[in-house]
Design an enzyme around this catalytic site. Structure first.
Site, PDB file in Angstrom:
ATOM      1  N   HIS A   1     -35.875   5.535  12.162  1.00  0.00           N
ATOM      2  CA  HIS A   1     -34.853   5.679  12.790  1.00  0.00           C
ATOM      3  C   HIS A   1     -34.908   5.122  13.888  1.00  0.00           C
ATOM      4  CE1 HIS A   1     -34.427   9.852  10.255  1.00  0.00           C
ATOM      5  NE2 HIS A   1     -33.629   9.868  10.700  1.00  0.00           N
TER       6      HIS A   1
ATOM      7  N   ARG B   1     -29.693  10.553  18.631  1.00  0.00           N
ATOM      8  CA  ARG B   1     -30.842  11.430  17.828  1.00  0.00           C
ATOM      9  C   ARG B   1     -32.396  10.619  18.984  1.00  0.00           C
ATOM     10  NH1 ARG B   1     -30.705  12.561  11.699  1.00  0.00           N
ATOM     11  NH2 ARG B   1     -30.012  10.108  11.478  1.00  0.00           N
TER      12      ARG B   1
ATOM     13  N   ASP C   1     -25.109  15.730   4.898  1.00  0.00           N
ATOM     14  CA  ASP C   1     -26.507  15.945   4.839  1.00  0.00           C
ATOM     15  C   ASP C   1     -26.388  15.800   5.873  1.00  0.00           C
ATOM     16  OD1 ASP C   1     -29.055  15.351   5.969  1.00  0.00           O
ATOM     17  OD2 ASP C   1     -29.334  13.177   5.364  1.00  0.00           O
TER      18      ASP C   1
ATOM     19  N   GLU D   1     -26.521  19.215   1.758  1.00  0.00           N
ATOM     20  CA  GLU D   1     -28.115  18.765   1.877  1.00  0.00           C
ATOM     21  C   GLU D   1     -28.709  19.679   3.172  1.00  0.00           C
ATOM     22  OE1 GLU D   1     -30.989  14.409   2.260  1.00  0.00           O
ATOM     23  OE2 GLU D   1     -28.984  14.849   0.753  1.00  0.00           O
TER      24      GLU D   1
ATOM     25  N   GLU E   1     -36.456  17.221   2.254  1.00  0.00           N
ATOM     26  CA  GLU E   1     -37.062  16.108   1.973  1.00  0.00           C
ATOM     27  C   GLU E   1     -38.333  16.769   3.152  1.00  0.00           C
ATOM     28  OE1 GLU E   1     -35.102  13.308   5.997  1.00  0.00           O
ATOM     29  OE2 GLU E   1     -33.421  14.057   4.676  1.00  0.00           O
TER      30      GLU E   1
ATOM     31  N   HIS F   1     -35.947  11.546  -1.421  1.00  0.00           N
ATOM     32  CA  HIS F   1     -35.160  11.136  -0.683  1.00  0.00           C
ATOM     33  C   HIS F   1     -35.505   9.470   0.028  1.00  0.00           C
ATOM     34  CE1 HIS F   1     -35.931  10.388   4.116  1.00  0.00           C
ATOM     35  NE2 HIS F   1     -34.239  10.611   3.793  1.00  0.00           N
TER      36      HIS F   1
END
Length: 392
Positions: free
Chosen positions: A22, A48, A214, A240, A268, A318
């Site tokens: 990320h 995010r 997701d 998910e 995950e 994952h």
């Protein structure tokens, strides 16, 4: 011949991509308007990174044996993880035989139980464990998948996670997993936009290509159930990680109420055999997705996978690049693998942990033969600036 012992344990941090995928520059699809648990707050909805998803950074664990062999691994953990390795975990490794992986895992886990169990502590233990497997493979001159019993298939097949499933289909992947963009706080308009996005992608890829959502822990049971039932029209294969990881009761309820034939997946952000035991025994999901760099490493994933197999549940780890590839190729209940599209626009295949690793394999036409180099078969990029914030 006597096996070497562990001589030195070192922990480093690095910024910019790598295992903390990320930690990207502006404009990357992974930092776009994507639903998260923080989407309930408008100020943290558009990015995010705005709520600190990338604050940890990458942890690099390096373990040197008495014969000069060096194993390493990368995970998410940054400076916190480096502190745990250097000031706490190293004592359980140095001086031990490189084959004592089970004992070392056990001691690391139980020694950190009072402040660990999950999260960054298990990320850190996972990183150490993966470095131990890499080291053992190098000492024995074998790839990790041979240490795990050998491959059960000639090649891996992949689905792609990213913003452009239509491009993933052109690249040969078997399916595409979209990040859900809008959560419950965006009300009916957000739900409509989610379904419009799915409908558009279904129109682009046709009926014979998997599409998944997701949801990254961003929903509640009511919204997730509505979304799943509305998405059934567009052939959604699975939905998910809809709920917070600890809401086992919510997952069980959701699974009872999704359309027939649609799978519920999660895991995950779960860790250890005990966390996955809850998911499996409560009937929470059809498919579990442990991250081998977060769930406890290869040593724990072996146990998690065996539990899942006994419950007739698939294990599709994952992301986690080579660390999952070497495992998936050895397990019948892991029939395919995930590939994270880390190109900023999800329009080309690049190594997941770029630029940190060299020799990191990528799928070609959605398929891959796992390399047979010793250990996990990758090297650290010397151009990446590693920092060792602590010593012991």
């Amino acid at each position: 011949m006597a096996m070497p012992t562990i001589k030195h344990v070192r922990a480093f941090t690095v910024r910019g991509g790598g295992a903390d995928y990320h930690d990207q520059d502006d404009g990357h699809w992974i930092d776009d308007h994507i639903a998260t648990p923080m989407s309930r707050y408008p100020e943290y909805r558009e990015s995010r990174r705005s709520f600190g998803i990338n604050v940890l950074g990458t942890l690099v664990v390096e373990i040197e044996a008495s014969d000069g062999s060096v194993g390493f691994a990368v995970t998410t953990g940054g400076e916190i993880g480096a502190f745990i390795v250097e000031r706490h975990l190293a004592r359980f490794l140095e001086g031990r035989c490189v084959t004592d992986i089970e004992t070392m895992w056990d001691q690391m886990y139980y020694a950190t139980l009072y402040y660990g169990r999950k999260g960054v502590v298990l990320n850190t233990i996972s990183g150490v464990d993966l470095a131990l497997w890499d080291l053992l493979g190098k000492v024995r001159g074998e790839p990790v998948y041979q240490l795990l019993g050998g491959p059960v298939r000639d090649e891996l097949v992949f689905y792609a996670t990213g913003a452009r499933p239509d491009l993933a289909k052109q690249m040969g992947f078997i399916g595409g997993k979209l990040p859900l963009q809008h959560g419950p706080a965006e009300n009916e308009e957000g739900l409509r936009k989610n379904l419009e996005k799915l409908a558009d992608m279904r129109n682009r890829v046709g009926d014979d290509f998997w599409l998944m959502f997701d949801c990254w822990m961003s929903l509640d049971v009511r919204y997730a159930t509505r979304l799943a039932n509305a998405a059934h029209e567009y052939g959604l294969k699975w939905i998910e990680e809809c709920l917070p990881p600890d809401d086992y009761w919510g997952y069980a309820d959701l699974r009872r109420n999704v359309p027939r034939g649609m799978m519920v997946s999660t895991g995950e952000h779960e860790a250890t055999r005990w966390g996955f035991r809850m998911l499996l025994e409560m009937g929470c999901c059809d498919l579990i997705q442990p991250d081998v760099g977060w769930c406890g490493g290869i040593t724990e994933l072996i146990k998690i996978s065996a539990l899942a197999d006994a419950h007739n549940v698939m294990v599709v780890p994952h992301g986690s690049s080579v660390y999952s590839y070497h495992f998936v190729v050895t397990r019948h209940n892991s029939p395919f693998a995930e590939f994270l599209m880390m190109a900023p626009k999800a329009d080309e295949v690049v190594p997941m942990f770029t630029p940190l690793l060299l020799d990191e394999p990528v799928p070609v036409n959605g398929r891959m033969k796992v390399p047979d180099r010793p250990g996990f078969g990758v090297r650290l990029n010397p151009e990446c600036a590693l920092v060792r914030p602590y010593t012991h």
